[in-house]
Design an enzyme around this catalytic site. Sequence first.
Site, PDB file in Angstrom:
ATOM      1  N   ASN A  85       0.795  -1.223   0.000  1.00  0.00           N
ATOM      2  CA  ASN A  85       0.000   0.000   0.000  1.00  0.00           C
ATOM      3  C   ASN A  85       0.830   1.277   0.000  1.00  0.00           C
ATOM      4  O   ASN A  85       0.350   2.321  -0.434  1.00  0.00           O
ATOM      5  CB  ASN A  85      -0.934   0.005   1.224  1.00  0.00           C
ATOM      6  CG  ASN A  85      -1.633   1.330   1.405  1.00  0.00           C
ATOM      7  OD1 ASN A  85      -2.508   1.705   0.622  1.00  0.00           O
ATOM      8  ND2 ASN A  85      -1.237   2.069   2.443  1.00  0.00           N
ATOM      9  N   SER A 138      -4.109   2.525  -8.875  1.00  0.00           N
ATOM     10  CA  SER A 138      -4.951   3.721  -8.900  1.00  0.00           C
ATOM     11  C   SER A 138      -5.641   3.814 -10.242  1.00  0.00           C
ATOM     12  O   SER A 138      -5.150   3.286 -11.256  1.00  0.00           O
ATOM     13  CB  SER A 138      -4.092   4.973  -8.678  1.00  0.00           C
ATOM     14  OG  SER A 138      -4.817   6.157  -8.985  1.00  0.00           O
ATOM     15  N   TYR A 150       3.345   9.645 -11.252  1.00  0.00           N
ATOM     16  CA  TYR A 150       2.421   8.829 -10.464  1.00  0.00           C
ATOM     17  C   TYR A 150       1.658   7.863 -11.357  1.00  0.00           C
ATOM     18  O   TYR A 150       1.576   6.663 -11.081  1.00  0.00           O
ATOM     19  CB  TYR A 150       1.447   9.736  -9.714  1.00  0.00           C
ATOM     20  CG  TYR A 150       0.457   8.998  -8.845  1.00  0.00           C
ATOM     21  CD1 TYR A 150       0.847   8.462  -7.620  1.00  0.00           C
ATOM     22  CD2 TYR A 150      -0.863   8.852  -9.244  1.00  0.00           C
ATOM     23  CE1 TYR A 150      -0.067   7.791  -6.820  1.00  0.00           C
ATOM     24  CE2 TYR A 150      -1.779   8.185  -8.449  1.00  0.00           C
ATOM     25  CZ  TYR A 150      -1.376   7.655  -7.241  1.00  0.00           C
ATOM     26  OH  TYR A 150      -2.280   6.982  -6.453  1.00  0.00           O
ATOM     27  N   ALA A 152       2.441   6.715 -14.275  1.00  0.00           N
ATOM     28  CA  ALA A 152       3.323   5.697 -14.844  1.00  0.00           C
ATOM     29  C   ALA A 152       3.641   4.601 -13.834  1.00  0.00           C
ATOM     30  O   ALA A 152       3.642   3.413 -14.174  1.00  0.00           O
ATOM     31  CB  ALA A 152       4.615   6.345 -15.343  1.00  0.00           C
ATOM     32  N   LYS A 154       1.831   3.713 -11.259  1.00  0.00           N
ATOM     33  CA  LYS A 154       0.634   2.938 -10.956  1.00  0.00           C
ATOM     34  C   LYS A 154       0.250   2.019 -12.125  1.00  0.00           C
ATOM     35  O   LYS A 154      -0.304   0.937 -11.911  1.00  0.00           O
ATOM     36  CB  LYS A 154      -0.516   3.861 -10.577  1.00  0.00           C
ATOM     37  CG  LYS A 154      -0.331   4.531  -9.221  1.00  0.00           C
ATOM     38  CD  LYS A 154      -0.142   3.515  -8.107  1.00  0.00           C
ATOM     39  CE  LYS A 154      -0.045   4.145  -6.743  1.00  0.00           C
ATOM     40  NZ  LYS A 154       0.103   3.144  -5.651  1.00  0.00           N
ATOM     41  N   ILE A 182     -10.594   8.963  -3.167  1.00  0.00           N
ATOM     42  CA  ILE A 182     -10.809   8.474  -1.802  1.00  0.00           C
ATOM     43  C   ILE A 182     -10.633   9.625  -0.828  1.00  0.00           C
ATOM     44  O   ILE A 182      -9.574  10.263  -0.784  1.00  0.00           O
ATOM     45  CB  ILE A 182      -9.826   7.333  -1.459  1.00  0.00           C
ATOM     46  CG1 ILE A 182      -9.798   6.290  -2.581  1.00  0.00           C
ATOM     47  CG2 ILE A 182     -10.210   6.708  -0.129  1.00  0.00           C
ATOM     48  CD1 ILE A 182     -11.123   5.653  -2.886  1.00  0.00           C
TER      49      ILE A 182
END
Length: 243
Positions: A85, A138, A150, A152, A154, A182
């Site tokens: 996570n 994500s 980010y 790329a 994910k 979220i």
Amino acid sequence: MKKILITGAANGIGRATAIACVEAGYNVIAADKDKQGLRDLQNILPSHRLEAYFADFSKPDTYQSFISDLYQHDDRLALQGLVNNAGLYHGKSVFEYSDEEMEEMWAVNLKSLIFLSRDFARHELQAPHARSIVNITSVAGEVGSMDALYGATKAGVIGLTKANAWNFAPRIRVNAVSPALIRNTSIHERIPEHRRKEYERQEVLNTPIQPEGVADVILFLLSEQSRHLTGKVIPVDNGAYPR
């Protein structure tokens, strides 16, 4: 007692998952670089059900040895599951990234998952009962992001999930959860306002998604209820961005 390792466990989705796992009967190893967040988690969960470790997963010395060190310190250790996570999000243009920030993003969001997953599999591949890895990707990894680094990383998590589902079968299942917008997370506050509004516009369910809602899906993927799923990406997005 079944034991789950959760990285990035001090806040947001990781914290909600740690609480949900303990409530479901698991023992939890919580790893994070946020010392205060770990202390807060220790204050609300029984001490015999939670082990907290300070760990900065941007550091190669940490992610290359973390799991092996756990097994070395406890030769009876058996991990039922791994929740990858820990993650970073800056919410800025690729033109604004420094070289150091790029390296940190690659390390935390993708490289650490490679090493942690591989070491988990090395120790648990011959376990008598099935194991589970849950990666947190994500919607940005599926449909893109204005934060290109980010997005790329994910997208890389999705590729890693599918590859390791093959690599680790049949004893270890590997799936990913793909959250959208979220609330009550550090990432939420960094998303530019116009992007938050776009996510909200796309949602077809009107109950705002909280970390606990993502934790419920993670818990399902850790459990025997998802025993026929591997290599899957499960959106938690209120129906946004149909794909």
